[in-house]
Motif scaffolding. Structure first.
Motif, PDB file in Angstrom:
ATOM      1  N   SER A 107       0.828  -1.214   0.000  1.00 22.44           N
ATOM      2  CA  SER A 107       0.000   0.000   0.000  1.00 22.44           C
ATOM      3  C   SER A 107       0.857   1.256   0.000  1.00 22.44           C
ATOM      4  O   SER A 107       0.555   2.215  -0.713  1.00 22.44           O
ATOM      5  N   ASP A 108       1.933   1.245   0.764  1.00 17.55           N
ATOM      6  CA  ASP A 108       2.798   2.421   0.821  1.00 17.55           C
ATOM      7  C   ASP A 108       3.477   2.669  -0.528  1.00 17.55           C
ATOM      8  O   ASP A 108       3.560   3.815  -0.985  1.00 17.55           O
ATOM      9  N   GLN A 109       3.956   1.604  -1.165  1.00 18.44           N
ATOM     10  CA  GLN A 109       4.603   1.754  -2.467  1.00 18.44           C
ATOM     11  C   GLN A 109       3.607   2.168  -3.557  1.00 18.44           C
ATOM     12  O   GLN A 109       3.955   2.947  -4.444  1.00 18.44           O
ATOM     13  N   ALA A 131       0.996   4.048  -3.105  1.00 17.44           N
ATOM     14  CA  ALA A 131       0.722   5.470  -2.899  1.00 17.44           C
ATOM     15  C   ALA A 131       1.936   6.334  -3.254  1.00 17.44           C
ATOM     16  O   ALA A 131       1.806   7.302  -4.010  1.00 17.44           O
ATOM     17  N   SER A 132       3.101   5.965  -2.737  1.00 15.67           N
ATOM     18  CA  SER A 132       4.281   6.822  -2.870  1.00 15.67           C
ATOM     19  C   SER A 132       5.051   6.657  -4.168  1.00 15.67           C
ATOM     20  O   SER A 132       5.617   7.620  -4.673  1.00 15.67           O
ATOM     21  N   LYS A 136       1.727   9.050  -6.626  1.00 17.01           N
ATOM     22  CA  LYS A 136       2.316  10.392  -6.511  1.00 17.01           C
ATOM     23  C   LYS A 136       3.185  10.757  -7.719  1.00 17.01           C
ATOM     24  O   LYS A 136       3.045  11.855  -8.256  1.00 17.01           O
ATOM     25  N   SER A 172      -2.811   9.860  -0.394  1.00 18.71           N
ATOM     26  CA  SER A 172      -2.272   9.830   0.957  1.00 18.71           C
ATOM     27  C   SER A 172      -1.772   8.436   1.322  1.00 18.71           C
ATOM     28  O   SER A 172      -2.533   7.470   1.332  1.00 18.71           O
ATOM     29  N   SER A 173      -0.496   8.346   1.651  1.00 13.55           N
ATOM     30  CA  SER A 173       0.068   7.080   2.124  1.00 13.55           C
ATOM     31  C   SER A 173      -0.520   6.708   3.478  1.00 13.55           C
ATOM     32  O   SER A 173      -0.766   5.525   3.752  1.00 13.55           O
ATOM     33  N   HIS A 174      -0.754   7.704   4.327  1.00 16.32           N
ATOM     34  CA  HIS A 174      -1.370   7.429   5.631  1.00 16.32           C
ATOM     35  C   HIS A 174      -2.722   6.745   5.454  1.00 16.32           C
ATOM     36  O   HIS A 174      -3.008   5.744   6.106  1.00 16.32           O
ATOM     37  N   ASN A 193      -2.359   3.151   3.921  1.00 19.62           N
ATOM     38  CA  ASN A 193      -1.831   2.168   4.868  1.00 19.62           C
ATOM     39  C   ASN A 193      -2.823   1.819   5.968  1.00 19.62           C
ATOM     40  O   ASN A 193      -3.041   0.638   6.260  1.00 19.62           O
ATOM     41  N   PRO A 210      -7.434   6.535  -2.112  1.00 15.70           N
ATOM     42  CA  PRO A 210      -6.692   5.324  -1.773  1.00 15.70           C
ATOM     43  C   PRO A 210      -7.530   4.258  -1.064  1.00 15.70           C
ATOM     44  O   PRO A 210      -7.196   3.073  -1.128  1.00 15.70           O
TER      45      PRO A 210
END
Length: 193
Positions: A70-72, A74-75, A79, A112-114, A117, A165
């Protein structure tokens, strides 16, 4: 239609960010903090170990995979593709916002990564262990919503940055990793029941 949605996004952001006070400034800043939730995570692992016994081991290991994906997404995917400025870096908007501790985040904020995640984790619990941990699952959705709201409150994300997200990353990510967990449990732990 797109212009209408962008304007609505800005209006909601300004409304949420504009309704601030010293208590909520500190609380929302804490909610968005990288290490603020460590005691919560430790408690979560203890509850998982108590309720799931040895099945907690693959569950927790898959959390690492879930959050990495999920973080990858998003980021490293969203992005760089969209290059949408955070509101805190948007010319013409950045000076209208209230910032806590001068926190403005990185340059780009979509998505948003937050939110990706925290909601991925909540959906993972929902799809994998909601019958065993119903109260924890509900608590995780509340927690994810609070973290997502804090990002808008702090002026570092538009509402759409935290909603997209959930739909585009978290539900599918949580579902797939939950299916993987259930497959592992069926294959390797079914004889222990």
């Amino acid at each position: 239609m797109l212009e209408f949605l962008e304007e609505l996004d800005r209006k909601i952001l300004i409304f949420v960010n504009g309704h601030h006070n010293s208590f909520f400034d500190g609380f929302m800043y804490w909610c968005s903090g990288q290490y603020s939730w460590v005691p919560f995570y430790v408690l979560l692992v203890i509850i998982l170990a108590f309720k799931l016994k040895w099945k907690a081991v693959p569950f927790v290991l898959l959390v690492a995979l879930l959050l990495t994906i999920s973080d990858q997404m998003a980021s490293s995917v969203f992005k760089p593709i969209f290059h949408r400025f955070r509101p805190s870096h948007e010319p013409g908007l950045e000076n209208l916002l209230h910032y806590v501790n001068n926190y403005r985040g990185g340059m780009y904020g979509f998505v948003s990564s937050h939110a990706a995640n925290t909601f991925s984790l909540a959906f993972y619990f929902f799809f994998a262990v909601r019958s065993q941990l119903p109260k924890i699952t509900v608590l995780l959705f509340f927690w994810a919503a609070l973290v997502a709201y804090s990002r808008v409150y702090l002026g570092v994300h538009y509402p759409s940055d935290v909603i997209v997200p959930i739909v585009c990353i978290a539900i599918l990510n949580g579902f797939i990793i939950a299916k993987l967990y259930l497959f592992i449990i069926k294959k390797y732990f079914s004889k222990q029941d």
